[in-house]
Motif scaffolding. Structure first.
Motif, PDB file in Angstrom:
ATOM      1  N   VAL A  40       0.967  -1.047  -0.002  1.00 24.49           N
ATOM      2  CA  VAL A  40      -0.162  -0.064   0.204  1.00 24.49           C
ATOM      3  C   VAL A  40       0.481   0.930  -0.402  1.00 24.49           C
ATOM      4  O   VAL A  40       1.599   1.423   0.736  1.00 24.49           O
ATOM      5  CB  VAL A  40      -1.492   0.076   0.931  1.00 24.49           C
ATOM      6  CG1 VAL A  40      -1.029   1.654   1.366  1.00 24.49           C
ATOM      7  CG2 VAL A  40      -1.852  -1.033   1.573  1.00 24.49           C
ATOM      8  N   ASP A  41       0.707   2.029  -0.875  1.00 26.50           N
ATOM      9  CA  ASP A  41       1.193   3.531  -1.051  1.00 26.50           C
ATOM     10  C   ASP A  41       0.260   4.782  -0.229  1.00 26.50           C
ATOM     11  O   ASP A  41      -1.052   4.763  -0.209  1.00 26.50           O
ATOM     12  CB  ASP A  41       1.948   4.253  -2.070  1.00 26.50           C
ATOM     13  CG  ASP A  41       2.989   5.483  -2.522  1.00 26.50           C
ATOM     14  OD1 ASP A  41       3.224   5.400  -1.942  1.00 26.50           O
ATOM     15  OD2 ASP A  41       2.708   5.745  -3.560  1.00 26.50           O
ATOM     16  N   ALA A  42       1.383   5.160   0.861  1.00 28.55           N
ATOM     17  CA  ALA A  42       0.367   5.835   2.127  1.00 28.55           C
ATOM     18  C   ALA A  42       0.627   7.240   1.335  1.00 28.55           C
ATOM     19  O   ALA A  42       0.230   8.104   2.380  1.00 28.55           O
ATOM     20  CB  ALA A  42       0.852   5.910   3.001  1.00 28.55           C
ATOM     21  N   ALA A  43       1.015   7.406   0.427  1.00 26.53           N
ATOM     22  CA  ALA A  43       1.257   9.001   0.239  1.00 26.53           C
ATOM     23  C   ALA A  43      -0.280   9.816  -0.399  1.00 26.53           C
ATOM     24  O   ALA A  43      -0.096   9.373  -1.282  1.00 26.53           O
ATOM     25  CB  ALA A  43       2.439   8.782  -0.960  1.00 26.53           C
ATOM     26  N   GLY A  44      -0.317  10.832   0.261  1.00 27.65           N
ATOM     27  CA  GLY A  44      -1.437  11.530   0.690  1.00 27.65           C
ATOM     28  C   GLY A  44      -2.615  10.802   0.524  1.00 27.65           C
ATOM     29  O   GLY A  44      -4.037  11.587   0.884  1.00 27.65           O
ATOM     30  N   VAL A  45      -2.482   9.853   1.514  1.00 27.52           N
ATOM     31  CA  VAL A  45      -3.826   9.408   1.788  1.00 27.52           C
ATOM     32  C   VAL A  45      -4.709   9.674   3.159  1.00 27.52           C
ATOM     33  O   VAL A  45      -3.312   9.371   4.567  1.00 27.52           O
ATOM     34  CB  VAL A  45      -4.108   7.689   1.881  1.00 27.52           C
ATOM     35  CG1 VAL A  45      -5.261   6.515   1.841  1.00 27.52           C
ATOM     36  CG2 VAL A  45      -3.048   7.415  -0.045  1.00 27.52           C
ATOM     37  N   PRO A  46      -5.615   9.675   3.948  1.00 29.66           N
ATOM     38  CA  PRO A  46      -5.913  10.260   5.200  1.00 29.66           C
ATOM     39  C   PRO A  46      -5.712   9.100   5.233  1.00 29.66           C
ATOM     40  O   PRO A  46      -5.426   7.757   5.384  1.00 29.66           O
ATOM     41  CB  PRO A  46      -7.535  10.754   5.014  1.00 29.66           C
ATOM     42  CG  PRO A  46      -7.003  11.479   3.576  1.00 29.66           C
ATOM     43  CD  PRO A  46      -6.484  10.376   2.844  1.00 29.66           C
ATOM     44  N   LEU A  47      -4.475   9.442   7.053  1.00 29.85           N
ATOM     45  CA  LEU A  47      -4.821   8.102   8.173  1.00 29.85           C
ATOM     46  C   LEU A  47      -5.464   7.937   8.415  1.00 29.85           C
ATOM     47  O   LEU A  47      -5.194   6.484   8.727  1.00 29.85           O
ATOM     48  CB  LEU A  47      -3.543   8.973   9.273  1.00 29.85           C
ATOM     49  CG  LEU A  47      -3.310   8.507  10.287  1.00 29.85           C
ATOM     50  CD1 LEU A  47      -2.390   7.526  10.148  1.00 29.85           C
ATOM     51  CD2 LEU A  47      -2.705   8.682  11.585  1.00 29.85           C
ATOM     52  N   GLY A  48      -6.339   8.176   8.918  1.00 31.76           N
ATOM     53  CA  GLY A  48      -7.367   7.277   9.610  1.00 31.76           C
ATOM     54  C   GLY A  48      -8.522   6.317   8.391  1.00 31.76           C
ATOM     55  O   GLY A  48      -8.358   4.300   9.141  1.00 31.76           O
ATOM     56  N   ARG A  49      -7.961   6.502   7.244  1.00 30.98           N
ATOM     57  CA  ARG A  49      -8.671   5.598   5.850  1.00 30.98           C
ATOM     58  C   ARG A  49      -8.140   4.558   6.072  1.00 30.98           C
ATOM     59  O   ARG A  49      -8.228   3.115   5.178  1.00 30.98           O
ATOM     60  CB  ARG A  49      -8.586   6.365   4.841  1.00 30.98           C
ATOM     61  CG  ARG A  49     -10.631   7.483   5.075  1.00 30.98           C
ATOM     62  CD  ARG A  49     -10.426   7.713   3.306  1.00 30.98           C
ATOM     63  NE  ARG A  49     -11.645   9.124   3.622  1.00 30.98           N
ATOM     64  CZ  ARG A  49     -12.995   8.688   3.095  1.00 30.98           C
ATOM     65  NH1 ARG A  49     -12.931   8.168   2.844  1.00 30.98           N
ATOM     66  NH2 ARG A  49     -13.366  10.288   3.149  1.00 30.98           N
ATOM     67  N   LEU A  50      -6.769   4.900   5.487  1.00 29.23           N
ATOM     68  CA  LEU A  50      -5.502   4.341   5.235  1.00 29.23           C
ATOM     69  C   LEU A  50      -5.350   3.108   6.771  1.00 29.23           C
ATOM     70  O   LEU A  50      -5.225   1.958   6.194  1.00 29.23           O
ATOM     71  CB  LEU A  50      -3.886   4.701   5.897  1.00 29.23           C
ATOM     72  CG  LEU A  50      -2.652   4.049   5.222  1.00 29.23           C
ATOM     73  CD1 LEU A  50      -2.949   3.144   3.669  1.00 29.23           C
ATOM     74  CD2 LEU A  50      -1.691   4.676   5.277  1.00 29.23           C
TER      75      LEU A  50
END
Length: 154
Positions: free
Chosen positions: A29-39
């Motif tokens: 999973v790439d976490a760049a730019g994704v909101p922390l809670g959704r991730l």
């Protein structure tokens, strides 16, 4: 007149289906730019195995999840300065706090781990699920031999 005989109740045994835990998938999973809670919710449900049709709560059936670009995760609103992580050193007056901005600068992996671990079950099973999460601050990871599949976050 005689009373009719009541219908006979036949007893039979039903075999319970127990899923096999032989399948271990790896997901990147790439976490760049994704909101922390959704991730974190996506990762926690993947680690538990809730995406599988044969999900069983008392078994660990989930995937291994590799998270890349942990330092580029998005925190919405005022969470960079308003969210505070605390820990106790064990000494008197030893309560240490740091904001999310400081935590992302020092060790961005721990921010994602903290969010995901809070969504996993507490107890023996939840502690064993912790080893299925691998978080890296950069774009490279040492798990290429497992041939992980890419998971898109919506």
């Amino acid at each position: 007149m005689s009373q009719p005989n009541p219908p006979r109740i036949r007893s039979f045994t039903v075999k319970t289906y127990i899923p096999k835990n032989d399948e271990q998938n790896w997901v990147v999973v790439d976490a760049a730019g994704v909101p922390l809670g959704r991730l974190a919710t996506l990762i926690a449900s993947r680690i538990r195995g809730k995406h599988r049709p044969d999900f069983t709560p008392n078994m660990i059936q989930g995937d291994f999840v590799v998270v890349l670009n942990a330092g580029k995760v998005a925190l919405t609103g005022n969470k960079l300065d308003g969210k505070v992580y605390t820990r106790y050193t064990g000494y008197q007056g030893g309560l240490r706090t740091e904001t999310a901005r400081e935590a992302l600068a020092k060790h961005p992996e721990r921010v994602i781990e903290h969010a995901v671990f809070g969504m996993l079950p507490k107890g023996r099973q939840g502690r064993s699920m912790h080893s299925r999460l691998k978080v890296y601050a950069g774009e490279t990871h040492p798990h290429i031999a497992q041939k992980p599949q890419t998971l898109e976050v919506k």
